[in-house]
Design a protein around this motif. Structure first.
Motif, PDB file in Angstrom:
ATOM      1  N   CYS A 159      55.653  43.250 107.442  1.00 53.50           N
ATOM      2  CA  CYS A 159      54.294  42.094 107.543  1.00 53.50           C
ATOM      3  C   CYS A 159      53.818  42.369 106.060  1.00 53.50           C
ATOM      4  O   CYS A 159      53.375  43.381 105.708  1.00 53.50           O
ATOM      5  CB  CYS A 159      53.397  42.406 108.521  1.00 53.50           C
ATOM      6  N   THR A 161      48.078  40.106 106.377  1.00 51.39           N
ATOM      7  CA  THR A 161      47.354  40.428 107.578  1.00 51.39           C
ATOM      8  C   THR A 161      46.127  39.292 107.437  1.00 51.39           C
ATOM      9  O   THR A 161      45.331  39.064 106.457  1.00 51.39           O
ATOM     10  CB  THR A 161      46.918  41.687 107.546  1.00 51.39           C
ATOM     11  N   SER A 211      47.529  31.066 111.205  1.00 51.96           N
ATOM     12  CA  SER A 211      48.559  32.017 111.726  1.00 51.96           C
ATOM     13  C   SER A 211      49.894  31.153 112.101  1.00 51.96           C
ATOM     14  O   SER A 211      51.163  31.628 111.674  1.00 51.96           O
ATOM     15  CB  SER A 211      48.015  32.761 113.039  1.00 51.96           C
ATOM     16  N   HIS A 213      53.487  38.342 109.948  1.00 57.31           N
ATOM     17  CA  HIS A 213      52.213  38.910 109.703  1.00 57.31           C
ATOM     18  C   HIS A 213      51.519  39.428 110.758  1.00 57.31           C
ATOM     19  O   HIS A 213      51.924  39.130 111.922  1.00 57.31           O
ATOM     20  CB  HIS A 213      51.448  37.752 108.800  1.00 57.31           C
ATOM     21  N   TYR A 214      50.276  40.177 110.392  1.00 59.69           N
ATOM     22  CA  TYR A 214      49.287  40.450 111.475  1.00 59.69           C
ATOM     23  C   TYR A 214      48.165  39.797 111.567  1.00 59.69           C
ATOM     24  O   TYR A 214      47.610  39.280 110.683  1.00 59.69           O
ATOM     25  CB  TYR A 214      48.939  42.049 111.235  1.00 59.69           C
ATOM     26  N   ALA A 226      44.194  40.535 113.087  1.00 62.97           N
ATOM     27  CA  ALA A 226      43.488  41.783 113.355  1.00 62.97           C
ATOM     28  C   ALA A 226      41.965  41.347 113.834  1.00 62.97           C
ATOM     29  O   ALA A 226      41.448  40.413 112.878  1.00 62.97           O
ATOM     30  CB  ALA A 226      43.587  42.728 112.541  1.00 62.97           C
ATOM     31  N   ARG A 261      45.182  44.541 116.676  1.00 63.80           N
ATOM     32  CA  ARG A 261      45.973  43.497 115.956  1.00 63.80           C
ATOM     33  C   ARG A 261      47.407  43.407 116.518  1.00 63.80           C
ATOM     34  O   ARG A 261      47.824  43.913 117.460  1.00 63.80           O
ATOM     35  CB  ARG A 261      46.436  43.960 114.427  1.00 63.80           C
ATOM     36  N   SER A 262      47.859  41.981 116.320  1.00 64.21           N
ATOM     37  CA  SER A 262      48.974  41.505 116.906  1.00 64.21           C
ATOM     38  C   SER A 262      50.042  41.191 115.823  1.00 64.21           C
ATOM     39  O   SER A 262      49.409  40.465 114.855  1.00 64.21           O
ATOM     40  CB  SER A 262      48.749  40.299 117.953  1.00 64.21           C
ATOM     41  N   ARG A 263      51.163  41.195 116.079  1.00 62.60           N
ATOM     42  CA  ARG A 263      52.104  41.044 115.079  1.00 62.60           C
ATOM     43  C   ARG A 263      52.576  39.690 115.404  1.00 62.60           C
ATOM     44  O   ARG A 263      53.141  39.150 116.742  1.00 62.60           O
ATOM     45  CB  ARG A 263      53.492  42.065 114.901  1.00 62.60           C
ATOM     46  N   TYR A 298      44.145  51.730 108.918  1.00 57.63           N
ATOM     47  CA  TYR A 298      45.427  51.415 108.327  1.00 57.63           C
ATOM     48  C   TYR A 298      45.276  51.630 106.626  1.00 57.63           C
ATOM     49  O   TYR A 298      45.965  50.915 105.955  1.00 57.63           O
ATOM     50  CB  TYR A 298      45.945  50.029 108.344  1.00 57.63           C
TER      51      TYR A 298
END
Length: 356
Positions: free
Chosen positions: A224, A227, A252, A262-263, A265, A276-278, A313
């Motif tokens: 990704c 974000t 998104s 992408h993420y 968050a 966070r979700s991918r 991160y």
């Protein structure tokens, strides 16, 4: 309780007037009313024990302005039926924090039209079981809940991806199904040797078996490059965040439509940290919405989400870290690259033209 008190007052008045005027008819009427109250009390207690009410919603996902039928079927064994059954239904939007309560009749279907997105919890809290006259009743508490996820309207945000984003190379635990890459830990394919292939990539055992040179192709990690970090802090509890959700969902979805994994968050108060979700396809996009709509965001956020994300991160490589603020601004490295107008949200989102 008020109705029972009124009936008791009438009985007292009948006996009092019968003593003053010496009327046996009024006294008999008072005794008949006492018998009626006793019979009604036993009757509604029996109905209360035998009555069963269910809360039924036919689907778990809906869209804004889409009618959601809510049914309250009542079941009582036997031929004797109560005068009526009333149900207290509570509807709560966990995303906005708004709650509504309303008494409804049993054995009916009510169309509920959600005006705002969020996770709606339909809860059956109480029932009132009435006698045959429909005048007296008893109450029983229940706790039946059904949730429905109402998705926001998706508005497209024009996004132009640069080569740095499209050709981003990074570490990931998912790999491209159509393109080979550079990660030697995952095998993409085995093919015949071609001019220019490296000797280190020769598959020696398979080459000996096939009696021709065969080389290994490594996999391409689907890392990704972007974000989207949600920062809805700094606003008062109870603030409507429907427009904010619409902007994040549109951004998104637009990145996903451009094949940009992408993420997304956000800070979770329950987890006391960043979640966070991918997002890389429609399935993962709606999975992100499903997770986020259940987050209670009505508690005022007092956490520096940008700093919390960088700490969690700290070793992650990204091309862009986009921060969406409560003022509907999209920031990249502290610079505002897009801003939506709350009064003309859909139109302003379509005119952003972000270059990432």
């Amino acid at each position: 309780m008020l109705r029972l008190g009124g009936a008791a007052a009438v009985i007292v008045w009948l006996f009092y007037m019968s003593m003053i005027y010496g009327s046996s008819a009024m006294a008999l009427t008072g005794f008949a009313l006492i018998f009626f109250l006793g019979f009604s009390y036993v009757e509604v207690l029996w109905f209360r024990k035998k009555c069963k009410v269910r809360l039924e919603v036919p689907f778990a996902v809906a869209s804004q302005e889409e009618s959601v039928p809510v049914s309250l079927p009542v079941e009582i064994k036997g031929k004797l039926q109560p005068g009526k059954v009333r149900c207290l239904l509570e509807v709560r939007n966990t995303f906005s924090g708004k709650t509504k309560k309303k008494w409804m009749d049993g054995n009916a279907v009510y169309p509920y039209v959600p005006k705002k997105p969020g996770c709606y919890e339909f809860c059956l809290k109480k029932i009132r079981v009435y006698d045959l006259t429909g005048f007296f009743y008893v109450t029983r508490r229940l706790d039946q809940c059904v949730s429905v996820d109402v998705l926001p309207e998706i508005c497209y945000v024009p996004v132009q991806l640069t080569d740095a984003v499209r050709n981003f190379f990074g570490d990931a635990d998912r790999y491209d199904e159509f393109r080979p890459g550079y990660d030697p830990s995952e095998l993409f394919d085995v093919r015949e040797f071609q001019r220019g292939d490296r000797v280190q990539n020769i598959h020696w055992k398979l080459s000996a078996k096939a009696d021709t040179w065969m080389v290994k192709e490594h996999s391409m990690p689907k890392a990704c490059a972007v974000t989207i970090l949600m920062d809805f802090g700094g606003t008062k509890a109870g603030t409507d965040r429907t427009d904010y959700l619409k902007l994040v969902a549109g951004l998104s979805f637009s990145l996903m439509d451009q094949k940009c994994a992408h993420y997304v968050a956000w800070y979770s108060r329950e987890e006391a940290g960043i979640l966070r979700s991918r997002v890389e396809d429609e399935e993962s996009f709606y999975l992100f919405l499903y997770r986020f709509l259940k987050v209670d965001v009505q508690i005022q956020q007092r956490v520096d989400v940008l700093q919390a994300y960088k700490e969690k991160y700290r070793y992650e490589r990204l091309v862009h870290l986009l921060v969406v603020t409560a003022d509907l601004e999209i920031k990249c490295e502290g610079e505002i690259i897009g801003k939506a107008d709350k009064e003309k949200l859909s139109q302003s989102m379509g005119q952003m033209e972000l270059v990432l």
